[in-house]
Design a protein around this motif. Sequence first.
Motif, PDB file in Angstrom:
ATOM      1  N   LEU A  95      -0.706   4.894  37.913  1.00 10.74           N
ATOM      2  CA  LEU A  95      -1.134   4.104  39.065  1.00 10.74           C
ATOM      3  C   LEU A  95       0.041   3.416  39.750  1.00 10.74           C
ATOM      4  O   LEU A  95       0.078   3.312  40.986  1.00 10.74           O
ATOM      5  CB  LEU A  95      -2.191   3.082  38.641  1.00 10.74           C
ATOM      6  N   LEU A  96       1.012   2.955  38.983  1.00  6.21           N
ATOM      7  CA  LEU A  96       2.200   2.341  39.574  1.00  6.21           C
ATOM      8  C   LEU A  96       3.011   3.359  40.370  1.00  6.21           C
ATOM      9  O   LEU A  96       3.477   3.071  41.476  1.00  6.21           O
ATOM     10  CB  LEU A  96       3.083   1.707  38.499  1.00  6.21           C
ATOM     11  N   HIS A  97       3.154   4.565  39.815  1.00  5.26           N
ATOM     12  CA  HIS A  97       3.928   5.597  40.510  1.00  5.26           C
ATOM     13  C   HIS A  97       3.186   6.179  41.712  1.00  5.26           C
ATOM     14  O   HIS A  97       3.806   6.756  42.593  1.00  5.26           O
ATOM     15  CB  HIS A  97       4.349   6.692  39.529  1.00  5.26           C
ATOM     16  N   ALA A  98       1.878   6.024  41.738  1.00  2.00           N
ATOM     17  CA  ALA A  98       1.096   6.456  42.901  1.00  2.00           C
ATOM     18  C   ALA A  98       1.031   5.343  43.944  1.00  2.00           C
ATOM     19  O   ALA A  98       0.385   5.505  44.979  1.00  2.00           O
ATOM     20  CB  ALA A  98      -0.309   6.853  42.465  1.00  2.00           C
ATOM     21  N   ASP A  99       1.703   4.222  43.670  1.00  2.00           N
ATOM     22  CA  ASP A  99       1.729   3.055  44.573  1.00  2.00           C
ATOM     23  C   ASP A  99       0.331   2.532  44.891  1.00  2.00           C
ATOM     24  O   ASP A  99       0.062   2.093  46.005  1.00  2.00           O
ATOM     25  CB  ASP A  99       2.483   3.375  45.868  1.00  2.00           C
ATOM     26  N   LEU A 100      -0.550   2.560  43.897  1.00  2.00           N
ATOM     27  CA  LEU A 100      -1.895   2.021  44.094  1.00  2.00           C
ATOM     28  C   LEU A 100      -1.928   0.514  43.880  1.00  2.00           C
ATOM     29  O   LEU A 100      -2.823  -0.161  44.384  1.00  2.00           O
ATOM     30  CB  LEU A 100      -2.899   2.712  43.183  1.00  2.00           C
ATOM     31  N   TYR A 101      -0.975  -0.009  43.112  1.00  2.00           N
ATOM     32  CA  TYR A 101      -0.811  -1.452  42.969  1.00  2.00           C
ATOM     33  C   TYR A 101       0.615  -1.759  42.551  1.00  2.00           C
ATOM     34  O   TYR A 101       1.374  -0.863  42.213  1.00  2.00           O
ATOM     35  CB  TYR A 101      -1.839  -2.081  42.028  1.00  2.00           C
ATOM     36  N   GLN A 102       0.961  -3.036  42.606  1.00  2.00           N
ATOM     37  CA  GLN A 102       2.304  -3.502  42.258  1.00  2.00           C
ATOM     38  C   GLN A 102       2.322  -4.049  40.832  1.00  2.00           C
ATOM     39  O   GLN A 102       1.290  -4.433  40.295  1.00  2.00           O
ATOM     40  CB  GLN A 102       2.729  -4.616  43.227  1.00  2.00           C
ATOM     41  N   GLU A 103       3.526  -4.114  40.273  1.00  2.00           N
ATOM     42  CA  GLU A 103       3.678  -4.730  38.943  1.00  2.00           C
ATOM     43  C   GLU A 103       3.247  -6.191  39.005  1.00  2.00           C
ATOM     44  O   GLU A 103       3.562  -6.895  39.955  1.00  2.00           O
ATOM     45  CB  GLU A 103       5.128  -4.670  38.491  1.00  2.00           C
ATOM     46  N   GLY A 104       2.513  -6.618  37.985  1.00  2.00           N
ATOM     47  CA  GLY A 104       2.076  -8.003  37.898  1.00  2.00           C
ATOM     48  C   GLY A 104       0.890  -8.347  38.783  1.00  2.00           C
ATOM     49  O   GLY A 104       0.508  -9.507  38.863  1.00  2.00           O
ATOM     50  N   SER A 105       0.294  -7.350  39.402  1.00  2.31           N
ATOM     51  CA  SER A 105      -0.840  -7.614  40.293  1.00  2.31           C
ATOM     52  C   SER A 105      -2.150  -7.669  39.504  1.00  2.31           C
ATOM     53  O   SER A 105      -2.203  -7.358  38.316  1.00  2.31           O
ATOM     54  CB  SER A 105      -0.941  -6.516  41.353  1.00  2.31           C
ATOM     55  N   PHE A 106      -3.209  -8.047  40.206  1.00  3.05           N
ATOM     56  CA  PHE A 106      -4.531  -8.073  39.585  1.00  3.05           C
ATOM     57  C   PHE A 106      -4.942  -6.673  39.126  1.00  3.05           C
ATOM     58  O   PHE A 106      -5.574  -6.514  38.084  1.00  3.05           O
ATOM     59  CB  PHE A 106      -5.582  -8.628  40.551  1.00  3.05           C
ATOM     60  N   GLY A 107      -4.570  -5.651  39.879  1.00  2.69           N
ATOM     61  CA  GLY A 107      -4.908  -4.269  39.509  1.00  2.69           C
ATOM     62  C   GLY A 107      -4.328  -3.878  38.164  1.00  2.69           C
ATOM     63  O   GLY A 107      -4.982  -3.216  37.363  1.00  2.69           O
TER      64      GLY A 107
END
Length: 75
Positions: free
Chosen positions: A22-34
């Motif tokens: 999910l991080l590499h697909a840019d669906l959310y950022q590190e440390g985010s709610f996602g």
Amino acid sequence: MIYVSVWVVIWGTASSLVDWLLLHADLYQEGSFGQAATFIGYGAAASVLAVRLSSRFLFKIEAAEQGADSDQSAS
């Protein structure tokens, strides 16, 4: 105790793999709610599976340990 440890490893591995994707697909950022939701969701799923599958594994282990104990006391 080993049973719980195995489930922690399963949870950590599965959630980390999904998190990485999910991080590499840019669906959310590190440390985010996602990211937090991913780990919490996988933790909940691993807990449910661990409880549901516990009867398949824990009772077999207990029976084997009791059998080993009775073998030792008979000697």
